[in-house]
Write a protein that holds these residues in place. Structure first.
Motif, PDB file in Angstrom:
ATOM      1  N   GLY A  72       0.818  -1.216   0.000  1.00 49.60           N
ATOM      2  CA  GLY A  72       0.000   0.000   0.000  1.00 49.60           C
ATOM      3  C   GLY A  72       0.846   1.258   0.000  1.00 49.60           C
ATOM      4  N   GLY A  73       2.133   1.124  -0.330  1.00 50.74           N
ATOM      5  CA  GLY A  73       3.025   2.271  -0.207  1.00 50.74           C
ATOM      6  C   GLY A  73       3.233   3.052  -1.499  1.00 50.74           C
ATOM      7  N   ILE A  74       3.885   4.189  -1.351  1.00 50.97           N
ATOM      8  CA  ILE A  74       4.119   5.054  -2.503  1.00 50.97           C
ATOM      9  C   ILE A  74       5.030   4.411  -3.571  1.00 50.97           C
ATOM     10  N   LEU A 123       3.084   1.569 -10.359  1.00 54.73           N
ATOM     11  CA  LEU A 123       1.821   1.249 -11.035  1.00 54.73           C
ATOM     12  C   LEU A 123       1.318   2.447 -11.830  1.00 54.73           C
ATOM     13  N   ILE A 124       1.526   3.649 -11.289  1.00 57.00           N
ATOM     14  CA  ILE A 124       1.156   4.850 -12.061  1.00 57.00           C
ATOM     15  C   ILE A 124       1.936   4.855 -13.370  1.00 57.00           C
ATOM     16  N   PHE A 125       3.240   4.489 -13.286  1.00 61.76           N
ATOM     17  CA  PHE A 125       4.022   4.461 -14.520  1.00 61.76           C
ATOM     18  C   PHE A 125       3.550   3.364 -15.456  1.00 61.76           C
ATOM     19  N   ALA A 183      -5.898  -2.034  -5.498  1.00 63.48           N
ATOM     20  CA  ALA A 183      -5.525  -2.671  -4.233  1.00 63.48           C
ATOM     21  C   ALA A 183      -4.546  -1.775  -3.480  1.00 63.48           C
ATOM     22  N   ASN A 184      -3.559  -1.286  -4.189  1.00 68.16           N
ATOM     23  CA  ASN A 184      -2.535  -0.422  -3.593  1.00 68.16           C
ATOM     24  C   ASN A 184      -3.162   0.851  -3.018  1.00 68.16           C
ATOM     25  N   LEU A 185      -4.002   1.474  -3.826  1.00 65.69           N
ATOM     26  CA  LEU A 185      -4.661   2.708  -3.412  1.00 65.69           C
ATOM     27  C   LEU A 185      -5.589   2.434  -2.227  1.00 65.69           C
ATOM     28  N   GLY A 186      -6.292   1.290  -2.279  1.00 57.89           N
ATOM     29  CA  GLY A 186      -7.233   0.931  -1.210  1.00 57.89           C
ATOM     30  C   GLY A 186      -6.506   0.711   0.106  1.00 57.89           C
ATOM     31  N   LEU A 187      -5.350   0.042   0.056  1.00 58.48           N
ATOM     32  CA  LEU A 187      -4.587  -0.184   1.293  1.00 58.48           C
ATOM     33  C   LEU A 187      -4.153   1.146   1.894  1.00 58.48           C
ATOM     34  N   SER A 188      -3.611   2.025   1.028  1.00 63.68           N
ATOM     35  CA  SER A 188      -3.135   3.305   1.566  1.00 63.68           C
ATOM     36  C   SER A 188      -4.307   4.082   2.170  1.00 63.68           C
ATOM     37  N   LEU A 189      -5.487   3.900   1.587  1.00 65.19           N
ATOM     38  CA  LEU A 189      -6.681   4.570   2.118  1.00 65.19           C
ATOM     39  C   LEU A 189      -7.069   4.018   3.486  1.00 65.19           C
ATOM     40  N   LEU A 226      -8.362  14.701   5.502  1.00 67.20           N
ATOM     41  CA  LEU A 226      -9.520  14.850   4.624  1.00 67.20           C
ATOM     42  C   LEU A 226      -9.105  15.010   3.156  1.00 67.20           C
ATOM     43  N   GLN A 227      -8.094  15.837   2.937  1.00 67.94           N
ATOM     44  CA  GLN A 227      -7.648  16.053   1.557  1.00 67.94           C
ATOM     45  C   GLN A 227      -7.204  14.731   0.938  1.00 67.94           C
ATOM     46  N   PHE A 228      -6.417  13.975   1.701  1.00 66.52           N
ATOM     47  CA  PHE A 228      -5.950  12.687   1.207  1.00 66.52           C
ATOM     48  C   PHE A 228      -7.130  11.782   0.879  1.00 66.52           C
ATOM     49  N   ILE A 229      -8.097  11.733   1.811  1.00 63.42           N
ATOM     50  CA  ILE A 229      -9.230  10.824   1.634  1.00 63.42           C
ATOM     51  C   ILE A 229     -10.054  11.212   0.404  1.00 63.42           C
ATOM     52  N   LEU A 230     -10.324  12.525   0.260  1.00 65.93           N
ATOM     53  CA  LEU A 230     -11.140  12.960  -0.871  1.00 65.93           C
ATOM     54  C   LEU A 230     -10.470  12.594  -2.202  1.00 65.93           C
ATOM     55  N   PHE A 231      -9.158  12.874  -2.301  1.00 67.28           N
ATOM     56  CA  PHE A 231      -8.450  12.560  -3.531  1.00 67.28           C
ATOM     57  C   PHE A 231      -8.453  11.067  -3.809  1.00 67.28           C
ATOM     58  N   HIS A 232      -7.975  10.317  -2.817  1.00 66.35           N
ATOM     59  CA  HIS A 232      -7.725   8.903  -3.085  1.00 66.35           C
ATOM     60  C   HIS A 232      -9.003   8.094  -3.138  1.00 66.35           C
ATOM     61  N   ALA A 233      -9.944   8.365  -2.213  1.00 65.95           N
ATOM     62  CA  ALA A 233     -11.211   7.631  -2.266  1.00 65.95           C
ATOM     63  C   ALA A 233     -11.992   8.054  -3.506  1.00 65.95           C
ATOM     64  N   LYS A 270      -1.526  28.330   1.229  1.00 64.43           N
ATOM     65  CA  LYS A 270      -1.222  28.673   2.615  1.00 64.43           C
ATOM     66  C   LYS A 270       0.213  28.312   2.963  1.00 64.43           C
ATOM     67  N   ARG A 271       0.625  27.098   2.503  1.00 58.53           N
ATOM     68  CA  ARG A 271       1.978  26.671   2.817  1.00 58.53           C
ATOM     69  C   ARG A 271       2.991  27.579   2.127  1.00 58.53           C
ATOM     70  N   THR A 272       2.650  28.022   0.930  1.00 56.15           N
ATOM     71  CA  THR A 272       3.548  28.915   0.207  1.00 56.15           C
ATOM     72  C   THR A 272       3.759  30.181   1.008  1.00 56.15           C
ATOM     73  N   LEU A 274       4.202  14.416  -7.813  1.00 53.43           N
ATOM     74  CA  LEU A 274       3.759  14.795  -6.459  1.00 53.43           C
ATOM     75  C   LEU A 274       4.040  13.680  -5.456  1.00 53.43           C
ATOM     76  N   HIS A 275       3.836  12.429  -5.896  1.00 49.85           N
ATOM     77  CA  HIS A 275       4.085  11.325  -4.968  1.00 49.85           C
ATOM     78  C   HIS A 275       5.572  11.100  -4.744  1.00 49.85           C
ATOM     79  N   ALA A 276       6.369  11.270  -5.799  1.00 41.41           N
ATOM     80  CA  ALA A 276       7.816  11.138  -5.636  1.00 41.41           C
ATOM     81  C   ALA A 276       8.308  12.217  -4.669  1.00 41.41           C
TER      82      ALA A 276
HETATM   83  C1  HEM Z   1      -1.212   4.536  -6.675  1.00 38.65           C
HETATM   84  C2  HEM Z   1      -1.844   4.690  -5.599  1.00 38.65           C
HETATM   85  C3  HEM Z   1      -1.585   5.835  -4.658  1.00 38.65           C
HETATM   86  C4  HEM Z   1      -0.924   5.765  -3.466  1.00 38.65           C
HETATM   87  C5  HEM Z   1      -0.310   4.527  -2.816  1.00 38.65           C
HETATM   88  C6  HEM Z   1      -0.919   7.081  -2.921  1.00 38.65           C
HETATM   89  C7  HEM Z   1      -0.362   7.401  -1.705  1.00 38.65           C
HETATM   90  C8  HEM Z   1      -0.211   8.693  -1.255  1.00 38.65           C
HETATM   91  C9  HEM Z   1       0.400   9.042  -0.022  1.00 38.65           C
HETATM   92  C10 HEM Z   1       0.960   8.060   1.005  1.00 38.65           C
HETATM   93  C11 HEM Z   1       0.412  10.399   0.046  1.00 38.65           C
HETATM   94  C12 HEM Z   1       0.974  11.253   1.169  1.00 38.65           C
HETATM   95  C13 HEM Z   1      -0.177  11.663   2.058  1.00 38.65           C
HETATM   96  C14 HEM Z   1       0.220  12.391   3.296  1.00 38.65           C
HETATM   97  O1  HEM Z   1       1.409  12.502   3.562  1.00 38.65           O
HETATM   98  O2  HEM Z   1      -0.715  12.832   3.974  1.00 38.65           O
HETATM   99  C15 HEM Z   1      -0.239  10.898  -1.110  1.00 38.65           C
HETATM  100  C16 HEM Z   1      -0.430  12.235  -1.409  1.00 38.65           C
HETATM  101  C17 HEM Z   1      -1.208  12.689  -2.449  1.00 38.65           C
HETATM  102  N1  HEM Z   1      -1.894  11.931  -3.388  1.00 38.65           N
HETATM  103 FE1  HEM Z   1      -1.724   9.921  -3.556  1.00 38.65          FE
HETATM  104  N2  HEM Z   1      -1.564   7.928  -3.768  1.00 38.65           N
HETATM  105  C18 HEM Z   1      -1.995   7.206  -4.868  1.00 38.65           C
HETATM  106  C19 HEM Z   1      -2.725   7.666  -5.943  1.00 38.65           C
HETATM  107  C20 HEM Z   1      -3.213   8.953  -6.052  1.00 38.65           C
HETATM  108  C21 HEM Z   1      -4.165   9.400  -7.027  1.00 38.65           C
HETATM  109  C22 HEM Z   1      -4.805   8.514  -8.088  1.00 38.65           C
HETATM  110  C23 HEM Z   1      -4.365  10.736  -6.805  1.00 38.65           C
HETATM  111  C24 HEM Z   1      -5.267  11.709  -7.543  1.00 38.65           C
HETATM  112  C25 HEM Z   1      -6.521  11.593  -7.671  1.00 38.65           C
HETATM  113  C26 HEM Z   1      -3.516  11.132  -5.730  1.00 38.65           C
HETATM  114  C27 HEM Z   1      -3.383  12.428  -5.271  1.00 38.65           C
HETATM  115  C28 HEM Z   1      -2.572  12.795  -4.219  1.00 38.65           C
HETATM  116  C29 HEM Z   1      -2.303  14.138  -3.852  1.00 38.65           C
HETATM  117  C30 HEM Z   1      -2.841  15.389  -4.542  1.00 38.65           C
HETATM  118  C31 HEM Z   1      -1.452  14.085  -2.742  1.00 38.65           C
HETATM  119  C32 HEM Z   1      -0.871  15.249  -1.986  1.00 38.65           C
HETATM  120  C33 HEM Z   1       0.530  15.503  -2.459  1.00 38.65           C
HETATM  121  C34 HEM Z   1       1.217  16.527  -1.600  1.00 38.65           C
HETATM  122  O3  HEM Z   1       0.758  16.828  -0.496  1.00 38.65           O
HETATM  123  O4  HEM Z   1       2.257  17.021  -2.065  1.00 38.65           O
HETATM  124  N3  HEM Z   1      -2.840  10.029  -5.282  1.00 38.65           N
HETATM  125  N4  HEM Z   1      -0.626   9.837  -1.915  1.00 38.65           N
END
Ligand code: HEM
Lengths: 413, 264
Positions: free
Chosen positions: A77-79, A85-87, A133-139, A151-158, A406-408, B218-220
């Protein structure tokens, strides 16, 4: 980097294992594809697909929740795996973005490897399942326990999880049928893109009238030897109206009079007529090398030959404008006696029960005089779920934008 | 289109003069304001031209690639000015003005066919938000790539450059936000106009690819991959964007695309 000194499969797993795993999944996918000689995957329909998807979601979430300290589950479920997989999805999309995607053709090497229907091929399906599966685990780790800062993480990923899974699992329930209807008639049969066998619809559509509005006609110079249309000097699509001027090399044209709907009278001259039968006529003055003449030209219709003005080897012609809008006045009626009268137009579909009706096309040879309208009817029971996903992603996006700014501000002060 | 030539030359002149005066302004702070006003004037000229063009066309000038280049030319320098104002980084605006001038030169070399018509599928309330959001996204990502490229060149000359790296990051982040909105608006529009929100049309596929490229970034970034390596990534991501933007029309897959821009 530390990674370099790590042995293969030494815990915690990282990029190396992810790359290997993803590559293996892609290879397996392509092998499956070959083994099934490139036939598309047939997905089950409602309710089976919904049950499978729910079970899958529950399975992934419960594994994530129960084994959150298992290092393999953590890696799954990790990055790093997520990135690989994204690649992989990007790579498959790249193939789909370069190789023409054509339904139907089979037998060739491209179709056996699935590259000409990549988005319904095994490698794509396998990658998407692993991705979910990967995305679901991280969720699962961010959902429970719930924290507002997640919340931001949940909205994006879910949101993405829901949109992607429902779009793919729901594609089996998507029905798209084309219904051809002639003016004054009703039809309750539709055709899919794939087969010629008509399918019965749960409603019928009656076409009162099809109407099409055109942009004003254009003036062009036609060269019959090269079969080319020459544009005037200003590189403008010249819309014909009273006073329009145009010039080509050694040739000037002024429109003296313009009648949008006219028919020729007994005297051979055009007279204003009804818009349903009339065609555009323009009186032009043509000046070439110190000579001047006037002529009537017209666009023609299925009943009337177009009128051009001969200029030596060339012809000054008027061509009908491109369609501006077209619509069908219809009555939709189902077996239970419910009916709706509606105007169907491009970009303005109409809902009837579970269906959405679209103005799709008409008899293009007949153009403005078409008596045939093509209506597309679509049913997509999974649409609300996909849209829920879209709106969640957009909400996450707004938070991301806001937090980013805000962070900027924090960073620069 | 007599007036486009005039407007383009005037805008390019403003940017060039503005750039020259800015270089002098490094020594003579009194020149700062005139330099900014001149450079800013270039974009004002383009914005005024777009407004004028919109009014004579009776439709938004967003239909052809050439028309979208007008918008890029007007907007890209503004990002450069904003970055200078916000992060006190003054070199980005030169690249931005050069890029904007380049777009105008393309349009000068390939004059547009002046066409007022808008096909029915484009007559939608979604047309403007979808295209404008994408334009803004591309503009930000273009600026991000330019910044990243500059960062790479500083790295190769081993100069420290922490602000530059955070600027390319924030531009990419904002660009990603706009790209996501553009993608979803496009899907919602496609549902209304073509009946389905996603059909893997080549243009859609490439838009999705560009989005994935920045998602990967962004993820990297989140996984703490070295910032300096990611500058290469950001600089190269722009290639994907360029294909999506201009290149799709030339790919074999484009033969069955429903929405490549009109080639006129
Ligand atoms: C391949 C599956 C994915 C995994 C395992 C994953 C995992 C993660 C994790 C662990 C973080 C860091 C969250 C935190 O530190 O709070 C993150 C951030 C983020 N993810 Fe994902 N993610 C995935 C796919 C996606 C997808 C499909 C989207 C878009 C709809 C997305 C959008 C984002 C965004 C916008 C952030 C915030 C980046 C930042 O704060 O710089 N991710 N993701």
């Amino acid at each position: 980097m530390v990674v370099a000194r790590r042995r293969w499969f030494q815990t915690p797993w990282d990029f190396r294992e992810s790359i290997l795993f993803t590559a293996a999944a892609l290879c397996a996918g392509f092998l499956f594809e070959f083994a099934s000689s490139g036939s598309s995957i047939a997905l089950p329909r409602l309710p089976v697909n919904a049950i499978i998807l729910s079970l899958f979601a529950v399975l992934v979430l419960s594994i994530g929740y129960s084994f959150r300290n298992n290092h393999i589950v953590k890696w799954f479920g990790g990055i790093p795996l997520g990135l690989c997989l994204i690649f992989a999805i990007a790579l498959l999309s790249l193939i789909g973005g370069i190789v023409p995607q054509e339904a139907g053709s089979s037998g060739s090497l491209a179709s056996q490897a699935g590259v000409n229907h990549i988005f319904s091929s095994w490698p794509f399906a396998l990658t998407v399942i692993l991705f979910l599966a990967n995305l679901g685990l991280s969720l699962s780790w961010k959902l429970i326990p719930f924290k507002v800062q997640n919340l931001q993480f949940i909205l994006f990923h879910a949101g993405f999880w829901i949109a992607l899974s429902c779009a793919i699992f729901g594609s089996a329930d998507l029905q798209r049928l084309v219904v051809p209807i002639e003016e004054g008639k009703a039809n309750n049969f539709g055709y899919t893109m794939e087969s010629d066998t008509p399918q019965h619809l749960p409603f019928s559509v009656f076409l009162h009238e099809f109407s099409l509005e055109e942009y004003p006609p254009q003036l062009l110079l036609y060269d019959p030897h090269t079969d080319k249309l020459l544009m005037d000097k200003s590189q403008t699509i010249l819309e014909v109206r009273k006073g329009t001027t145009a010039s080509w090399k050694g040739l000037d044209v002024v429109v003296l009079d313009y009648i949008p709907f006219a028919l020729p009278g007994k005297d051979g001259l055009p007279h204003p007529a009804d818009r349903s039968t009339g065609i555009p006529y323009a009186k032009v003055r043509i000046s070439a090398d110190s000579t001047q003449r006037e002529a009537w030209i017209s666009t023609g219709s299925p009943m009337l030959k177009p009128g051009a003005a001969a200029l030596g080897n060339l012809y000054l012609i008027m061509v009908p404008g491109t369609p501006k809008s077209f619509r069908s006045a219809v009555t939709i009626q189902d077996g239970k006696g419910d009916d709706v009268m509606a105007n169907l137009e491009v970009n303005k579909p109409v809902n009837f029960k579970d269906w959405k009706l679209y103005q799709m096309g008409y008899d293009e040879k007949a153009g403005r005089w078409s008596k045939l309208s093509l209506i597309e009817v679509i049913r997509d029971p999974w649409l609300p779920a996909v849209y829920l996903g879209f709106f969640m992603i957009m909400a996450g996006n707004i938070l991301f934008f806001w937090n980013g700014i805000k962070r900027t501000e924090g960073a620069s002060s | 289109m007599i007036t486009f030539t005039t407007a383009a030359i005037l805008a390019i002149a403003c940017w060039s003069l503005g750039a020259i005066v800015s270089i002098f302004a490094r020594r003579t702070p009194a020149l700062k304001l005139p330099a900014f006003l001149l450079a800013f004037g270039g974009s004002v000229v383009m914005i005024a031209f777009i407004a004028f063009y919109w009014s004579i066309l009776d439709r938004p000038p967003l239909r052809t690639l050439g028309e979208t280049r007008l918008w890029y030319a007007a907007l890209i320098p503004l990002v450069g000015f904003l970055v200078e104002y916000r992060w006190k980084i003054d070199w980005l605006k030169y690249y931005c003005m050069a890029l904007a001038s380049f777009f105008l030169v393309i349009n000068l070399l390939h004059p547009e066919v002046f066409d007022k018509t808008l096909m029915p599928a484009l007559q939608s309330p979604w047309f403007i938000p979808h295209v404008v959001v994408y334009l803004v996204g591309y503009v930000l990502l273009a600026a991000s790539s330019v910044t990243a490229l500059h960062n790479v060149s500083l790295q190769l000359r081993s100069k420290a450059n922490v602000t530059g790296e955070s600027v390319s990051h924030y531009l990419a982040l904002l660009g990603f936000v706009f790209l996501s909105f553009g993608l979803i608006f496009g899907a919602l529009w496609a549902k209304e106009a073509w009946g389905h929100y996603w059909t893997w049309d080549p243009k859609e596929t490439w838009a999705f690819l560009s989005w994935l490229a920045y998602l990967g970034y962004l993820h990297a970034y989140r996984y703490n991959i070295e910032r300096s390596k990611l500058q290469w990534y950001l600089a190269l991501s722009f290639v994907v964007l360029l294909v999506c933007w201009f290149g799709v029309n030339y790919l074999p897959s484009a033969q069955n695309s429903v929405h490549t821009y009109t080639q006129s």
